[in-house]
Motif scaffolding. Structure first.
Motif, PDB file in Angstrom:
ATOM      1  N   ARG A  76     -16.945  15.685  -2.925  1.00 50.53           N
ATOM      2  CA  ARG A  76     -15.571  15.810  -2.460  1.00 50.53           C
ATOM      3  C   ARG A  76     -15.014  14.416  -2.169  1.00 50.53           C
ATOM      4  NH1 ARG A  76     -14.419  19.826   2.384  1.00 50.53           N
ATOM      5  NH2 ARG A  76     -15.029  21.259   0.698  1.00 50.53           N
ATOM      6  N   HIS A  77     -13.881  14.174  -2.743  1.00 53.19           N
ATOM      7  CA  HIS A  77     -13.210  12.905  -2.519  1.00 53.19           C
ATOM      8  C   HIS A  77     -12.220  13.036  -1.376  1.00 53.19           C
ATOM      9  CE1 HIS A  77     -14.876  11.015  -6.118  1.00 53.19           C
ATOM     10  NE2 HIS A  77     -14.667  12.182  -6.738  1.00 53.19           N
ATOM     11  N   GLY A  78     -12.026  11.961  -0.618  1.00 54.21           N
ATOM     12  CA  GLY A  78     -11.059  11.969   0.468  1.00 54.21           C
ATOM     13  C   GLY A  78      -9.644  12.051  -0.054  1.00 54.21           C
ATOM     14  N   PHE A  79      -8.765  12.443   0.824  1.00 55.63           N
ATOM     15  CA  PHE A  79      -7.360  12.562   0.464  1.00 55.63           C
ATOM     16  C   PHE A  79      -6.762  11.179   0.249  1.00 55.63           C
ATOM     17  CE2 PHE A  79      -2.917  12.540   1.968  1.00 55.63           C
ATOM     18  CZ  PHE A  79      -2.359  13.339   0.978  1.00 55.63           C
ATOM     19  N   ALA A  80      -6.175  10.964  -0.907  1.00 54.61           N
ATOM     20  CA  ALA A  80      -5.551   9.688  -1.236  1.00 54.61           C
ATOM     21  C   ALA A  80      -4.043   9.896  -1.316  1.00 54.61           C
ATOM     22  CB  ALA A  80      -6.087   9.154  -2.561  1.00 54.61           C
ATOM     23  N   PRO A  81      -3.306   9.476  -0.318  1.00 59.80           N
ATOM     24  CA  PRO A  81      -1.859   9.694  -0.340  1.00 59.80           C
ATOM     25  C   PRO A  81      -1.198   8.895  -1.450  1.00 59.80           C
ATOM     26  CG  PRO A  81      -2.459   8.237   1.463  1.00 59.80           C
ATOM     27  CD  PRO A  81      -3.740   8.765   0.887  1.00 59.80           C
ATOM     28  N   SER A  82      -0.170   9.450  -1.999  1.00 58.69           N
ATOM     29  CA  SER A  82       0.552   8.781  -3.069  1.00 58.69           C
ATOM     30  C   SER A  82       1.400   7.653  -2.504  1.00 58.69           C
ATOM     31  CB  SER A  82       1.452   9.779  -3.795  1.00 58.69           C
ATOM     32  OG  SER A  82       2.449  10.281  -2.895  1.00 58.69           O
ATOM     33  N   ARG A  83       1.838   6.782  -3.402  1.00 62.12           N
ATOM     34  CA  ARG A  83       2.676   5.666  -2.966  1.00 62.12           C
ATOM     35  C   ARG A  83       3.993   6.175  -2.391  1.00 62.12           C
ATOM     36  NH1 ARG A  83       3.631   0.754  -7.016  1.00 62.12           N
ATOM     37  NH2 ARG A  83       1.387   0.617  -6.568  1.00 62.12           N
ATOM     38  N   ALA A  84       4.536   7.227  -2.971  1.00 60.44           N
ATOM     39  CA  ALA A  84       5.798   7.778  -2.468  1.00 60.44           C
ATOM     40  C   ALA A  84       5.642   8.302  -1.044  1.00 60.44           C
ATOM     41  CB  ALA A  84       6.278   8.901  -3.386  1.00 60.44           C
ATOM     42  N   LEU A  85       4.487   8.951  -0.755  1.00 59.47           N
ATOM     43  CA  LEU A  85       4.257   9.457   0.589  1.00 59.47           C
ATOM     44  C   LEU A  85       4.097   8.312   1.586  1.00 59.47           C
ATOM     45  CD1 LEU A  85       3.753  11.817   2.485  1.00 59.47           C
ATOM     46  CD2 LEU A  85       1.336  11.764   1.821  1.00 59.47           C
ATOM     47  N   LEU A  86       3.374   7.250   1.167  1.00 57.87           N
ATOM     48  CA  LEU A  86       3.217   6.090   2.045  1.00 57.87           C
ATOM     49  C   LEU A  86       4.559   5.435   2.344  1.00 57.87           C
ATOM     50  CD1 LEU A  86       0.006   4.439   0.543  1.00 57.87           C
ATOM     51  CD2 LEU A  86       0.211   5.674   2.708  1.00 57.87           C
ATOM     52  N   ALA A  89       7.467   6.918   2.284  1.00 60.45           N
ATOM     53  CA  ALA A  89       8.237   7.827   3.136  1.00 60.45           C
ATOM     54  C   ALA A  89       7.794   7.734   4.585  1.00 60.45           C
ATOM     55  CB  ALA A  89       8.089   9.261   2.619  1.00 60.45           C
ATOM     56  N   CYS A  90       6.486   7.566   4.804  1.00 54.31           N
ATOM     57  CA  CYS A  90       5.974   7.434   6.175  1.00 54.31           C
ATOM     58  C   CYS A  90       6.362   6.088   6.784  1.00 54.31           C
ATOM     59  CB  CYS A  90       4.458   7.599   6.183  1.00 54.31           C
ATOM     60  SG  CYS A  90       3.891   9.262   5.759  1.00 54.31           S
ATOM     61  N   ALA A  91       6.398   5.056   5.929  1.00 55.23           N
ATOM     62  CA  ALA A  91       6.712   3.724   6.442  1.00 55.23           C
ATOM     63  C   ALA A  91       8.198   3.486   6.614  1.00 55.23           C
ATOM     64  CB  ALA A  91       6.133   2.667   5.507  1.00 55.23           C
ATOM     65  N   ALA A  92       9.021   4.278   5.959  1.00 54.92           N
ATOM     66  CA  ALA A  92      10.470   4.037   5.988  1.00 54.92           C
ATOM     67  C   ALA A  92      11.053   4.028   7.395  1.00 54.92           C
ATOM     68  CB  ALA A  92      11.189   5.070   5.112  1.00 54.92           C
ATOM     69  N   PRO A  93      10.701   5.000   8.282  1.00 53.33           N
ATOM     70  CA  PRO A  93      11.282   4.933   9.638  1.00 53.33           C
ATOM     71  C   PRO A  93      10.910   3.668  10.389  1.00 53.33           C
ATOM     72  CG  PRO A  93      10.349   7.111   9.204  1.00 53.33           C
ATOM     73  CD  PRO A  93       9.909   6.225   8.086  1.00 53.33           C
ATOM     74  N   ALA A  94       9.650   3.233  10.256  1.00 54.79           N
ATOM     75  CA  ALA A  94       9.232   2.008  10.937  1.00 54.79           C
ATOM     76  C   ALA A  94       9.962   0.797  10.385  1.00 54.79           C
ATOM     77  CB  ALA A  94       7.721   1.827  10.808  1.00 54.79           C
ATOM     78  N   VAL A  95      10.112   0.743   9.053  1.00 54.28           N
ATOM     79  CA  VAL A  95      10.824  -0.375   8.435  1.00 54.28           C
ATOM     80  C   VAL A  95      12.285  -0.383   8.868  1.00 54.28           C
ATOM     81  CG1 VAL A  95      11.602  -1.339   6.237  1.00 54.28           C
ATOM     82  CG2 VAL A  95       9.264  -0.476   6.467  1.00 54.28           C
ATOM     83  N   ALA A  96      12.911   0.795   8.906  1.00 53.57           N
ATOM     84  CA  ALA A  96      14.308   0.882   9.323  1.00 53.57           C
ATOM     85  C   ALA A  96      14.475   0.455  10.775  1.00 53.57           C
ATOM     86  CB  ALA A  96      14.825   2.307   9.127  1.00 53.57           C
ATOM     87  N   PHE A  97      13.563   0.895  11.622  1.00 56.00           N
ATOM     88  CA  PHE A  97      13.624   0.507  13.040  1.00 56.00           C
ATOM     89  C   PHE A  97      13.447  -0.996  13.192  1.00 56.00           C
ATOM     90  CE2 PHE A  97      11.831  -0.268  17.215  1.00 56.00           C
ATOM     91  CZ  PHE A  97      12.627   0.522  18.036  1.00 56.00           C
TER      92      PHE A  97
END
Length: 271
Positions: free
Chosen positions: A2-12, A14-22
């Motif tokens: 079983r491989h670990g969950f690898a988030p896509s670049r788009a998800l990363l 999207a998660c970073a966007a609020p921090a970058v905007a702030f």
């Protein structure tokens, strides 16, 4: 397998966007505006702290006060911190808690404490008046600011040195003593090198805090001008935003350079 969950670049993203905007809205944009404000009055506005005698004096007074507080804090903090780290006695934790209690006090309260002690209606004034010496005060000038800044900074140094001295390798000190080293040699050859990174980090933070202290200075600095109060007066009382921005840039640049130099000298990124 079983491989670990690898988030896509788009998800990363999207998660970073609020921090970058702030970060952009509440740090990059204000800093950019701060840097641009003096240019509206001409490039000479950036150097007003060097060309105007009043602002230069305020800067030098702030630097001198901050350096004096830093040196006194490091000396007293090291002495108390090393003692608390090496000595075991009943009530040690209670004493450490009491010594670091001022960490919970904002600067305004520290200034109020100093007024209660050395102000016009303070304890010292009452005692000197009762002795026929008149009402002696010291809270509103250099002495009051120095003691208040020291009171505000010392608990941090004590806590830092206590932790650092407690983590020192006791074998080094024992080896030095077994070779006949005196207490002063042990302090010079063992304690100073071991605590040097702590001293640099603590000193830089104490200096930067003293340079930018506002609450304590706002309460006490009626006879001794420091740069944070000058900045406050320029943009609050006189609406001179370009000058306030220029002084703020100077103050911020000095503290940043001190913190950067301490990081480089200690070889750490812990602060």
């Amino acid at each position: 397998m079983r491989h670990g969950f690898a988030p896509s670049r788009a998800l990363l993203l999207a998660c970073a966007a609020p921090a970058v905007a702030f970060f952009a809205a509440f740090w990059l944009l204000p800093v950019a505006l701060l840097l641009a404000l003096p240019a509206g009055k001409g490039w000479a506005s950036y150097f007003v702290v060097l060309t105007n005698a009043r602002y230069l004096q305020g800067l030098l007074q702030t630097l001198g006060l901050s350096l004096a507080v830093t040196l006194a804090t490091l000396v007293l903090g090291a002495l108390v911190g090393i003692t608390l780290a090496r000595q075991r006695f009943r009530g040690r934790q209670l004493l450490l808690s009491l010594l670091t209690l001022p960490l919970s006090f904002p600067g305004v309260i520290v200034g109020f404490f100093m007024i209660l002690l050395g102000g016009r209606q303070g304890l010292v004034a009452d005692l000197t008046d009762a002795l026929g010496l008149g009402r002696i005060t010291f809270a509103y000038g250099l002495a009051g600011l120095f003691l208040a800044y020291l009171y505000f900074s010392l608990p941090r140094a004590i806590a830092t040195y206590t932790a650092a001295a407690g983590a020192m390798d006791a074998a080094l000190e024992e080896a030095a003593r077994s070779l006949g080293a005196s207490r002063w040699r042990v302090a010079r050859d063992v304690w100073l090198p071991e605590l040097a990174p702590t001293t640099l980090a603590c000193g830089a933070i104490v200096f930067a805090t003293a340079m930018g202290a506002f609450g304590t200075a706002f309460t006490l600095a009626s006879k001794f001008e420091v740069l944070p109060i000058t900045i406050y007066n320029e943009f609050t009382n006189y609406a001179n935003f370009a000058l306030a921005a220029s002084l703020s840039i100077t103050l911020g640049l000095i503290t940043w350079l001190v913190l950067w130099a301490a990081r480089r000298a200690s070889g750490t990124s812990a602060f």
